[in-house]
Design a protein around this motif. Structure first.
Motif, PDB file in Angstrom:
ATOM      1  N   ILE A  23       0.825  -1.206   0.000  1.00 50.20           N
ATOM      2  CA  ILE A  23       0.000   0.000   0.000  1.00 50.20           C
ATOM      3  C   ILE A  23       0.863   1.262   0.000  1.00 50.20           C
TER       4      ILE A  23
ATOM      5  N   GLN B 121       2.397   1.592  -3.659  1.00 48.53           N
ATOM      6  CA  GLN B 121       1.432   2.061  -4.648  1.00 48.53           C
ATOM      7  C   GLN B 121       1.039   3.510  -4.415  1.00 48.53           C
ATOM      8  N   TYR B 122       0.875   3.888  -3.180  1.00 45.65           N
ATOM      9  CA  TYR B 122       0.506   5.275  -2.870  1.00 45.65           C
ATOM     10  C   TYR B 122       1.608   6.230  -3.331  1.00 45.65           C
TER      11      TYR B 122
ATOM     12  N   TRP C 148       1.926   6.180  -7.454  1.00 43.25           N
ATOM     13  CA  TRP C 148       0.898   6.886  -8.213  1.00 43.25           C
ATOM     14  C   TRP C 148       0.807   8.357  -7.840  1.00 43.25           C
TER      15      TRP C 148
ATOM     16  N   HIS D 284      -7.632  -5.125  -8.627  1.00 41.37           N
ATOM     17  CA  HIS D 284      -7.190  -4.723  -7.294  1.00 41.37           C
ATOM     18  C   HIS D 284      -6.086  -5.643  -6.791  1.00 41.37           C
TER      19      HIS D 284
ATOM     20  N   SER E  29      -3.631  -1.262  -4.060  1.00 39.88           N
ATOM     21  CA  SER E  29      -4.430  -0.271  -4.782  1.00 39.88           C
ATOM     22  C   SER E  29      -5.620  -0.930  -5.456  1.00 39.88           C
TER      23      SER E  29
ATOM     24  N   ILE F 191      -6.970   5.513  -9.747  1.00 40.52           N
ATOM     25  CA  ILE F 191      -6.266   4.663  -8.789  1.00 40.52           C
ATOM     26  C   ILE F 191      -6.719   5.085  -7.401  1.00 40.52           C
ATOM     27  N   SER F 192      -7.201   4.111  -6.619  1.00 37.98           N
ATOM     28  CA  SER F 192      -7.759   4.388  -5.302  1.00 37.98           C
ATOM     29  C   SER F 192      -7.103   3.511  -4.242  1.00 37.98           C
ATOM     30  N   THR F 193      -7.222   3.928  -3.004  1.00 33.50           N
ATOM     31  CA  THR F 193      -6.699   3.128  -1.894  1.00 33.50           C
ATOM     32  C   THR F 193      -7.596   1.912  -1.684  1.00 33.50           C
TER      33      THR F 193
ATOM     34  N   ILE G 154      -6.123   8.230  -5.264  1.00 41.89           N
ATOM     35  CA  ILE G 154      -4.687   8.525  -5.226  1.00 41.89           C
ATOM     36  C   ILE G 154      -4.285   9.326  -6.459  1.00 41.89           C
TER      37      ILE G 154
END
Length: 405
Positions: free
Chosen positions: A91, A94-95, A98, A342, A346, A358-360, A368
């Motif tokens: 996590i 990816q955070y 992006w 998923h 992400s 792109i989302s958490t 994100i």
């Protein structure tokens, strides 16, 4: 010079800290300023004591809780069995990746190869090979292995008229890739290194969804059927089930289960071992949304996400074979979702609104990053090892590749 233990230096007694006696609280405070991947791959290897401290799952669980609250993971898990360290690395990676996509990735647009909408894209070989399929009935194999920072040329090979209808979806296992089409067939291809035809599986009607395991291929058709083929026994179907009243738009296999989504608004869970429908879900039974249709699905890491025709994302928990609907979200799209993928780090979604978001991967996904694609309405994407490929209605593909360091 002072020793590492408490000694007198001149007239003052000073406590000297070393790797052997630094307080755990101070060490972990220092770690909070470092990224999880560095801590795991480097800092934990410095000495035995660091390794022991960082092997405690409560360290990683606490780190996630401080950043994301109690919203990760989005469903209850067995705390002792869950890999909190890997989750933390994923996590955070990816955070960070992006958030800095504008400097860490470069887009390459290819709009002069296919001459109709590109409905299918799929990454293989750790993301270094891509296959794209179009309504022009061709399949193109793209080599991404040598594309560098200042080069926009992507080597490719075209296989024209490989189907007699629109190429709609891909799936792959190892070096074998499967394509499905409106011409009522699923075809298998071997990478040697170009695409070489192997087998043709006849499905009688248009094939709209596809997935595979090592020896099993599942195809969802226009006429409600999910057909199963065992590649070890030939090209004839070995099983067929009909759990829906309309076309099967998406399906995914995981373990002994096949989950299919249909135009009839429902999801069906098929138990391959028992050869029966384990559960039927209507995502909209209590919401009165008779026009909403599930369009795409992602099944991995013991979670299922389903995207629908109104831009909603639904989370389903398959734990213990229950397949319970957990929640539904808006993730920012203004039109139909066309693809969802998923992982532990992400959630990626695409839409006919022309974006990939792109989302958490939390209980309430937070955005994100947003990619406004140049391919028109986004028909689908694939993402692997920080490589993203997007297909669209403007006869185009867009590759988002990591920049060289």
């Amino acid at each position: 010079m002072c020793d590492v233990s408490a000694v007198e230096c001149s007239d003052t007694s000073v406590k000297q800290w070393s790797l052997e006696n630094i307080p755990v609280e101070i060490f972990l405070h220092i770690c909070s300023y470092l990224d999880a991947r560095f801590i795991t791959r480097s800092l934990s290897l410095v000495c035995k004591r660091f390794h022991e401290i960082l092997s405690d799952i409560t360290v990683w669980r606490s780190r996630i809780t401080k950043r994301w609250g109690n919203e990760y993971p989005p469903v209850p898990v067995d705390t002792d069995a869950f890999d909190w360290r890997l989750a933390c690395v994923c996590i955070e990676d990816q955070y960070e990746f992006w958030n800095k996509k504008d400097v860490q990735m470069k887009p390459i647009l290819k709009s002069d190869i296919h001459y109709a909408a590109v409905n299918a894209v799929h990454l293989m070989n750790s993301g270094l090979l891509c296959v794209s399929g179009s309504r022009d009935r061709s399949i193109v194999l793209w080599d991404l292995s040598n594309v560098v920072n200042d080069d926009t040329e992507v080597p490719y090979q075209i296989s024209s008229d490989v189907h007699t209808g629109w190429v709609w979806k891909f799936a792959s296992c190892g070096e074998t890739v499967y394509s499905c089409s409106w011409d009522t067939t699923v075809r298998s291809w071997q990478l040697t290194p170009s695409l070489q035809p192997v087998s043709v599986f006849q499905c009688r009607t248009a094939v709209l969804s596809l997935d595979c395991t090592a020896n099993l291929v599942a195809a969802g058709t226009w006429t409600r059927d999910v057909m199963l083929f065992d590649t070890r026994v030939g090209q004839s179907e070995v099983s067929l089930y009909r759990a829906h009243r309309s076309a099967v738009l998406a399906l995914s296999m995981f373990g002994n289960f096949i989950v299919s989504a249909s135009e009839d608004h429902t999801l069906a869970v098929w138990d391959r071992r028992a050869e029966k429908v384990l559960k039927q879900l209507n995502l909209y039974a209590d919401k009165g949304k008779v026009n909403d249709v599930p369009m795409c699905m992602s099944f991995s890491n013991n979670l299922i996400y389903v995207g629908d025709s109104k831009g909603n994302l639904h989370l389903i928990n398959p734990a213990q074979g229950q397949f319970n609907i957990v929640d539904s979200y808006k993730v920012g799209h203004s039109a139909q979702l066309t693809c969802v993928q998923h992982g532990m780090g992400s959630i990626l979604t695409s839409s006919t609104d022309g974006t990939v978001r792109i989302s958490t991967p939390t209980q309430r996904p937070e955005t994100i990053a947003v990619i406004s694609s140049q391919v028109g309405e986004v028909t689908g994407f694939d993402y692997k090892n920080d490589i993203l490929v997007v297909g669209g209605t403007h006869s185009a593909l867009e590759f988002w590749l990591p920049c060289s360091s």
